[in-house]
Design an enzyme around this catalytic site. Structure first.
Site, PDB file in Angstrom:
ATOM      1  N   ASN A 146       0.863  -1.181   0.000  1.00 57.79           N
ATOM      2  CA  ASN A 146       0.000   0.000   0.000  1.00 57.79           C
ATOM      3  C   ASN A 146       0.901   1.234   0.000  1.00 57.79           C
ATOM      4  O   ASN A 146       1.543   1.529   1.006  1.00 57.79           O
ATOM      5  CB  ASN A 146      -0.887  -0.044   1.252  1.00 57.79           C
ATOM      6  CG  ASN A 146      -1.732   1.195   1.407  1.00 57.79           C
ATOM      7  OD1 ASN A 146      -1.828   2.026   0.496  1.00 57.79           O
ATOM      8  ND2 ASN A 146      -2.364   1.333   2.564  1.00 57.79           N
ATOM      9  N   LYS A 176       0.032   4.283  -0.176  1.00 55.86           N
ATOM     10  CA  LYS A 176      -0.620   5.427   0.489  1.00 55.86           C
ATOM     11  C   LYS A 176      -0.423   6.703  -0.342  1.00 55.86           C
ATOM     12  O   LYS A 176      -0.386   6.630  -1.557  1.00 55.86           O
ATOM     13  CB  LYS A 176      -0.089   5.577   1.923  1.00 55.86           C
ATOM     14  CG  LYS A 176      -0.143   4.260   2.700  1.00 55.86           C
ATOM     15  CD  LYS A 176       0.111   4.428   4.160  1.00 55.86           C
ATOM     16  CE  LYS A 176       0.109   3.057   4.819  1.00 55.86           C
ATOM     17  NZ  LYS A 176       0.200   3.101   6.256  1.00 55.86           N
ATOM     18  N   SER A 236       3.771  -3.020  10.251  1.00 57.25           N
ATOM     19  CA  SER A 236       5.236  -2.989  10.391  1.00 57.25           C
ATOM     20  C   SER A 236       5.908  -4.297   9.959  1.00 57.25           C
ATOM     21  O   SER A 236       6.888  -4.728  10.575  1.00 57.25           O
ATOM     22  CB  SER A 236       5.642  -2.606  11.816  1.00 57.25           C
ATOM     23  OG  SER A 236       5.143  -1.315  12.132  1.00 57.25           O
ATOM     24  N   GLY A 286       2.638   1.421  10.929  1.00 53.28           N
ATOM     25  CA  GLY A 286       3.543   2.561  10.807  1.00 53.28           C
ATOM     26  C   GLY A 286       4.248   2.916  12.104  1.00 53.28           C
ATOM     27  O   GLY A 286       4.856   3.983  12.208  1.00 53.28           O
ATOM     28  N   HIS A 293      -9.215   0.440   5.282  1.00 52.18           N
ATOM     29  CA  HIS A 293      -7.914   0.689   5.914  1.00 52.18           C
ATOM     30  C   HIS A 293      -8.107   1.584   7.139  1.00 52.18           C
ATOM     31  O   HIS A 293      -8.937   2.493   7.128  1.00 52.18           O
ATOM     32  CB  HIS A 293      -6.951   1.334   4.921  1.00 52.18           C
ATOM     33  CG  HIS A 293      -5.548   1.348   5.421  1.00 52.18           C
ATOM     34  ND1 HIS A 293      -5.096   2.286   6.322  1.00 52.18           N
ATOM     35  CD2 HIS A 293      -4.507   0.496   5.202  1.00 52.18           C
ATOM     36  CE1 HIS A 293      -3.836   2.013   6.618  1.00 52.18           C
ATOM     37  NE2 HIS A 293      -3.454   0.944   5.955  1.00 52.18           N
ATOM     38  N   GLU A 304      -5.110  -5.875  10.564  1.00 50.06           N
ATOM     39  CA  GLU A 304      -4.089  -4.861  10.799  1.00 50.06           C
ATOM     40  C   GLU A 304      -4.328  -4.196  12.152  1.00 50.06           C
ATOM     41  O   GLU A 304      -5.095  -3.234  12.239  1.00 50.06           O
ATOM     42  CB  GLU A 304      -4.143  -3.799   9.706  1.00 50.06           C
ATOM     43  CG  GLU A 304      -3.898  -4.336   8.321  1.00 50.06           C
ATOM     44  CD  GLU A 304      -3.336  -3.258   7.406  1.00 50.06           C
ATOM     45  OE1 GLU A 304      -2.214  -3.438   6.932  1.00 50.06           O
ATOM     46  OE2 GLU A 304      -4.011  -2.239   7.211  1.00 50.06           O
ATOM     47  N   GLU A 359      -6.521   4.004   8.245  1.00 51.40           N
ATOM     48  CA  GLU A 359      -6.387   5.452   8.002  1.00 51.40           C
ATOM     49  C   GLU A 359      -7.674   6.019   7.411  1.00 51.40           C
ATOM     50  O   GLU A 359      -8.053   7.154   7.688  1.00 51.40           O
ATOM     51  CB  GLU A 359      -5.172   5.717   7.103  1.00 51.40           C
ATOM     52  CG  GLU A 359      -3.875   5.530   7.880  1.00 51.40           C
ATOM     53  CD  GLU A 359      -2.704   5.015   7.075  1.00 51.40           C
ATOM     54  OE1 GLU A 359      -2.722   5.121   5.832  1.00 51.40           O
ATOM     55  OE2 GLU A 359      -1.758   4.482   7.689  1.00 51.40           O
TER      56      GLU A 359
HETATM   57  C1  PEP Z   1      -0.565  -0.380   6.357  1.00 50.22           C
HETATM   58  O1  PEP Z   1      -0.693   0.834   6.305  1.00 50.22           O
HETATM   59  O2  PEP Z   1      -1.435  -1.120   5.889  1.00 50.22           O
HETATM   60  C2  PEP Z   1       0.638  -0.912   6.990  1.00 50.22           C
HETATM   61  C3  PEP Z   1       0.649  -2.161   7.345  1.00 50.22           C
HETATM   62  O3  PEP Z   1       1.669  -0.025   7.192  1.00 50.22           O
HETATM   63  P1  PEP Z   1       3.112  -0.381   7.795  1.00 50.22           P
HETATM   64  O4  PEP Z   1       3.603  -1.608   7.098  1.00 50.22           O
HETATM   65  O5  PEP Z   1       3.936   0.822   7.500  1.00 50.22           O
HETATM   66  O6  PEP Z   1       2.899  -0.613   9.257  1.00 50.22           O
END
Ligand code: PEP
Length: 252
Positions: free
Chosen positions: A9, A11, A215, A175, A97, A169, A99
Site C-alpha cells: 500500500n 498510500k 510494520s 507505521g 484501511h 491490521e 487510516e
Molecule cells: C498499512 O498501512 O497497511 C501498513 C501495514 O503499514 P506499515 O507496514 O507501514 O505498518
C-alpha cells in the site's frame, strides 16, 4: 488452495516518476522468482493507477486501488467509483484501511455499502480491520474484530465471498515499528477463520486468504508468514523500497 498474497500500500506517496521507477524495479526483481500460488499487488495513488497498471500488464504484479466510493456515479467531489476502476482494468480495491476509518470517518456501515458495490462490480476486495491499542490492553480485541467483520461482511452472499481477502491490521502496529508477534497474529487469524467458518462454512473459510499488516519488514516477514493461518501481508512503509518489498515477497 488459498492464495498467498503480498500487497504493498503506497498510500499518499510516490509521484508519477517514483511510481514508474518503483513498479519497474519490483517487476524486474520478481520476474525470475518461483511464485506458485502467490499474488503480488501494489496500490498506488489514484492519479498513478492507470499508468502503473499499464506497466504491469505483462508481469506478475497486480494493481489495486486504495479506496473507492460506494455510489457508482454522482455529485461526490474528489471520489472515485467502482465503474471507473473497472474501466481502467483495475480488479482489486482496498477497503476499510484504518487510516480511512480514522481520518475519513469510514464506519462499518459505510464499508458494508462499499463492499457491496465492489462485489457488484466484480472487484476483489482487500478488506482491512483491526483493533486499537486500548482494545488489546482491555482484552477487547477479539470482540472488536468480530464486530468489524460481522458489520461489514456478513451481508455477503456465500457465492461472492471468493472476492474477499481479509487483512488483519492491529492499528497499534501500523507505521509504528511495533509488530504483533507471530503468535499474536496466528491467534487472531485463527479466530477470524473460525468466524468465517461459523457463518459461511468450512470450505469458504479454508479458501479465504487472511493477510497480516503492521510494520512487516524483511527481518520479520518470514516468521510471521510461517504461521499456518497467515496467508501473506499488507505492507505499508516497507512497500516503498523495491529491495524491501521484494525481500518480503521472497519470505514465502
Ligand atoms: C498499512 O498501512 O497497511 C501498513 C501495514 O503499514 P506499515 O507496514 O507501514 O505498518
Amino acid at each position: 488452495m488459498r492464495k498467498k498474497i503480498v500487497a504493498g500500500n503506497w498510500k499518499m506517496n510516490n509521484d508519477l516518476d517514483a511510481s514508474i521507477e518503483l513498479v519497474h524495479d519490483i517487476i524486474l526483481n520478481i520476474e525470475n522468482l518461483a511464485l506458485d500460488n502467490t499474488r503480488v499487488i501494489v496500490a498506488p495513488t489514484f492519479v498513478n493507477l492507470h499508468v502503473v497498471n499499464e506497466i504491469t500488464a505483462h508481469s506478475r504484479v497486480e494493481v489495486a486501488a486504495q479506496n473507492m466510493h460506494q455510489a457508482t456515479s454522482g455529485a461526490f467531489t474528489g471520489e472515485i467509483s467502482a465503474p471507473m476502476l473497472n474501466n481502467i482494468n483495475i480488479n482489486t480495491v482496498i477497503l476499510g484501511h484504518s487510516e480511512r476509518r480514522t481520518y475519513f470517518g469510514e464506519t462499518d456501515e459505510k464499508l458494508a455499502l462499499k463492499v457491496a458495490t465492489a462485489i457488484a462490480h466484480d472487484l476483489d476486495v482487500l478488506f482491512c480491520f483491526g483493533e486499537q491499542l486500548e482494545d488489546r490492553k482491555t482484552n477487547n480485541h477479539f470482540k472488536v474484530v468480530e464486530t468489524q467483520i460481522k458489520n461489514a461482511l456478513f451481508h455477503i452472499q456465500p457465492s461472492d465471498f471468493g472476492l474477499i481477502t481479509l487483512a488483519y491490521e492491529p492499528v497499534w502496529a501500523i507505521g509504528t515499528g511495533e509488530t504483533a508477534s507471530p503468535e499474536q497474529a496466528q491467534e487472531m487469524h485463527a479466530f477470524i477463520r473460525g468466524l468465517i467458518k461459523n457463518h459461511f462454512g468450512n470450505e469458504i473459510a479454508e479458501n479465504t486468504s487472511i493477510l497480516y499488516g503492521g510494520s512487516v519488514k524483511p527481518a520479520n516477514a518470514k516468521e510471521i508468514f510461517s504461521k499456518p493461518d497467515v496467508d501473506g501481508g499488507l505492507i505499508g512503509g516497507a512497500a516503498l523500497k523495491a529491495d524491501d518489498f521484494v525481500a518480503i515477497v521472497k519470505a514465502f
